[in-house]
Design a protein around this motif. Structure first.
Motif, mmCIF file in Angstrom:
data_model
loop_
_atom_site.group_PDB
_atom_site.id
_atom_site.type_symbol
_atom_site.label_atom_id
_atom_site.label_comp_id
_atom_site.label_asym_id
_atom_site.label_seq_id
_atom_site.Cartn_x
_atom_site.Cartn_y
_atom_site.Cartn_z
ATOM 1 N N GLY A 275 0.436 4.989 -5.889
ATOM 2 C CA GLY A 275 1.247 5.346 -4.736
ATOM 3 C C GLY A 275 1.022 4.430 -3.554
ATOM 4 N N LEU A 276 0.798 3.152 -3.803
ATOM 5 C CA LEU A 276 0.528 2.216 -2.724
ATOM 6 C C LEU A 276 1.826 1.752 -2.069
ATOM 7 C CD1 LEU A 276 -2.248 0.054 -4.397
ATOM 8 C CD2 LEU A 276 -2.449 2.210 -3.150
ATOM 9 N N ALA A 277 1.726 1.448 -0.776
ATOM 10 C CA ALA A 277 2.883 0.934 -0.046
ATOM 11 C C ALA A 277 2.399 -0.015 1.042
ATOM 12 C CB ALA A 277 3.684 2.079 0.567
ATOM 13 N N ASP A 278 3.209 -1.013 1.350
ATOM 14 C CA ASP A 278 2.901 -1.974 2.395
ATOM 15 C C ASP A 278 2.924 -1.278 3.758
ATOM 16 O OD1 ASP A 278 2.429 -4.463 3.575
ATOM 17 O OD2 ASP A 278 4.571 -4.865 3.797
ATOM 18 N N VAL A 279 1.940 -1.598 4.597
ATOM 19 C CA VAL A 279 1.906 -1.028 5.946
ATOM 20 C C VAL A 279 2.009 -2.154 6.974
ATOM 21 C CG1 VAL A 279 0.706 1.102 5.417
ATOM 22 C CG2 VAL A 279 -0.637 -0.956 5.829
ATOM 23 N N LYS A 280 2.681 -1.834 8.071
ATOM 24 C CA LYS A 280 2.970 -2.813 9.119
ATOM 25 C C LYS A 280 2.305 -2.395 10.427
ATOM 26 C CE LYS A 280 6.189 -4.784 6.412
ATOM 27 N NZ LYS A 280 6.049 -6.159 5.853
ATOM 28 N N ALA A 281 2.263 -3.337 11.359
ATOM 29 C CA ALA A 281 1.737 -3.027 12.686
ATOM 30 C C ALA A 281 2.522 -1.864 13.300
ATOM 31 C CB ALA A 281 1.819 -4.263 13.575
ATOM 32 N N GLY A 282 1.808 -0.918 13.847
ATOM 33 C CA GLY A 282 2.420 0.263 14.444
ATOM 34 C C GLY A 282 2.427 1.475 13.532
ATOM 35 N N ASP A 283 2.215 1.276 12.227
ATOM 36 C CA ASP A 283 2.191 2.406 11.307
ATOM 37 C C ASP A 283 0.945 3.259 11.540
ATOM 38 O OD1 ASP A 283 4.537 1.685 10.093
ATOM 39 O OD2 ASP A 283 3.610 0.764 8.335
ATOM 40 N N VAL A 284 1.136 4.573 11.491
ATOM 41 C CA VAL A 284 0.023 5.521 11.562
ATOM 42 C C VAL A 284 -0.196 6.052 10.153
ATOM 43 C CG1 VAL A 284 -0.814 7.693 12.523
ATOM 44 C CG2 VAL A 284 0.539 6.129 13.943
ATOM 45 N N VAL A 285 -1.407 5.854 9.642
ATOM 46 C CA VAL A 285 -1.726 6.199 8.263
ATOM 47 C C VAL A 285 -2.727 7.353 8.263
ATOM 48 C CG1 VAL A 285 -2.600 5.343 6.055
ATOM 49 C CG2 VAL A 285 -1.363 3.792 7.599
ATOM 50 N N GLU A 286 -2.368 8.426 7.573
ATOM 51 C CA GLU A 286 -3.256 9.585 7.432
ATOM 52 C C GLU A 286 -3.683 9.685 5.978
ATOM 53 O OE1 GLU A 286 -1.716 13.240 9.660
ATOM 54 O OE2 GLU A 286 0.073 11.986 9.400
ATOM 55 N N THR A 287 -4.974 9.636 5.740
ATOM 56 C CA THR A 287 -5.514 9.838 4.402
ATOM 57 C C THR A 287 -6.270 11.163 4.403
ATOM 58 O OG1 THR A 287 -7.291 8.320 5.070
ATOM 59 C CG2 THR A 287 -5.612 7.470 3.590
ATOM 60 N N GLU A 288 -5.846 12.073 3.538
ATOM 61 C CA GLU A 288 -6.385 13.429 3.537
ATOM 62 C C GLU A 288 -6.942 13.788 2.163
ATOM 63 O OE1 GLU A 288 -4.914 18.057 4.351
ATOM 64 O OE2 GLU A 288 -3.502 16.386 4.545
ATOM 65 N N ILE A 289 -8.109 14.423 2.165
ATOM 66 C CA ILE A 289 -8.676 14.933 0.920
ATOM 67 C C ILE A 289 -8.958 16.411 1.110
ATOM 68 C CG2 ILE A 289 -10.555 14.791 -0.757
ATOM 69 C CD1 ILE A 289 -10.838 11.854 -0.109
ATOM 70 N N GLU A 290 -8.474 17.186 0.184
ATOM 71 C CA GLU A 290 -8.597 18.639 0.222
ATOM 72 C C GLU A 290 -10.041 19.067 0.478
ATOM 73 O OE1 GLU A 290 -7.924 22.313 -2.997
ATOM 74 O OE2 GLU A 290 -7.576 20.216 -3.562
ATOM 75 N N GLY A 291 -10.244 19.884 1.503
ATOM 76 C CA GLY A 291 -11.555 20.416 1.803
ATOM 77 C C GLY A 291 -12.484 19.469 2.529
ATOM 78 N N ILE A 292 -12.095 18.206 2.663
ATOM 79 C CA ILE A 292 -12.952 17.207 3.314
ATOM 80 C C ILE A 292 -12.438 16.880 4.709
ATOM 81 C CG2 ILE A 292 -14.055 14.958 3.090
ATOM 82 C CD1 ILE A 292 -14.760 16.872 0.840
ATOM 83 N N GLY A 293 -11.132 16.637 4.831
ATOM 84 C CA GLY A 293 -10.564 16.357 6.144
ATOM 85 C C GLY A 293 -9.444 15.346 6.087
ATOM 86 N N THR A 294 -8.914 15.025 7.266
ATOM 87 C CA THR A 294 -7.826 14.058 7.409
ATOM 88 C C THR A 294 -8.271 12.938 8.318
ATOM 89 O OG1 THR A 294 -6.149 15.789 7.131
ATOM 90 C CG2 THR A 294 -5.425 13.712 8.115
#
Length: 249
Positions: A220-239
């Motif tokens: 599920g990878l995607a290119d990210v650009k300047a200005g993008d806000v990226v949230e990586t979340e793991i269940e029970g661990i946090g965002t």
């Protein structure tokens, strides 16, 4: 319990998460999440990263899944905290996030058998192990420019105690870019699970408190650009929240 590290009013503090989600300082103060500067929740020792540890991700990149753990080391220069900024190189054409469960070692261990592997784990946090795919030399040996750039490994916000994560091999991982879900998977799909990784690494080297194992990312990878806000979340661990900026050079 959830543990963190912040800079606040000119000092660095070890903190925990209050019941209402705010940051709890040892002196009783409760600043809001946006009122502090987040640091990585630990001062990392050796950082181990796993390549192609999810079969769907290996397939996504058109690579054969490895027969043994594919491990490389990362410098601590890359580690930043929650809400930090990560630079995108000016010449990059494809830079992607990698939502990963990070395993933090709590006790020294050498030749740890799989059945005792969790005994030396302190806890877990969220990692976003950015890669600049343009610089990849070959699939089995990611070079320094791919995985060791300053600010390219956000970690946090919290370190969650091992006892509070009863089954780390059954957690949902989700990435959102500007609020849109772009990646979703589960730690159950790891090729080499946490006990296997700890047993493998400790079979030829000593693991120390503060060492970190980044366990890989699903498809599920995607290119990210300047200005993008990226949230990586793991269940029970946090965002873990991170913003991409354009590198000046």
């Amino acid at each position: 319990m959830k543990h963190g590290r912040i800079a606040f009013q000119g000092a660095i503090h070890a903190v925990t998460q209050a019941a209402d989600g705010r940051v709890f300082l040892a002196d009783g103060r409760l600043p809001g999440e946006n009122e502090v500067e987040w640091l990585a929740p630990i001062e990392a020792g050796t950082v181990f990263a796993l390549g192609l540890n999810y079969a769907d991700h290996a397939k996504e990149l058109a690579f054969k899944a490895p027969d043994a753990p594919l491990v490389f080391l990362k410098g601590t220069n890359g580690i930043v905290g929650h809400r930090a900024f990560t630079p995108r190189p000016q010449d990059a054409t494809y830079m992607h996030y990698e939502c990963e469960l990070a395993v933090v070692i709590g006790e020294q261990g050498y030749r740890v058998p799989k059945e005792r592997a969790y005994d030396i784990v302190r806890g877990y946090t969220v990692a976003n192990d950015y890669a600049i795919r343009d610089y990849l030399e070959n699939w089995y040996r990611p070079n320094l420019r791919v995985k060791n750039r300053d600010g390219c490994t956000p970690l946090g916000p919290w370190l969650v105690d091992r006892a509070d994560v009863p089954d780390p091999m059954n957690l949902t991982l989700t990435t959102r870019v500007n609020g849109t879900v772009t990646q979703q998977g589960t730690t159950a799909d790891m090729i080499f699970d946490i006990p296997t990784l700890i047993a493998y690494l400790s079979s030829f080297m000593t693991l120390y408190p503060g060492d970190v194992i980044l366990t890989g990312t699903p498809e599920g990878l995607a290119d990210v650009k300047a200005g993008d806000v990226v949230e990586t979340e793991i269940e029970g661990i946090g965002t873990l929240v991170n913003t991409i900026v354009q590198a000046k050079e």
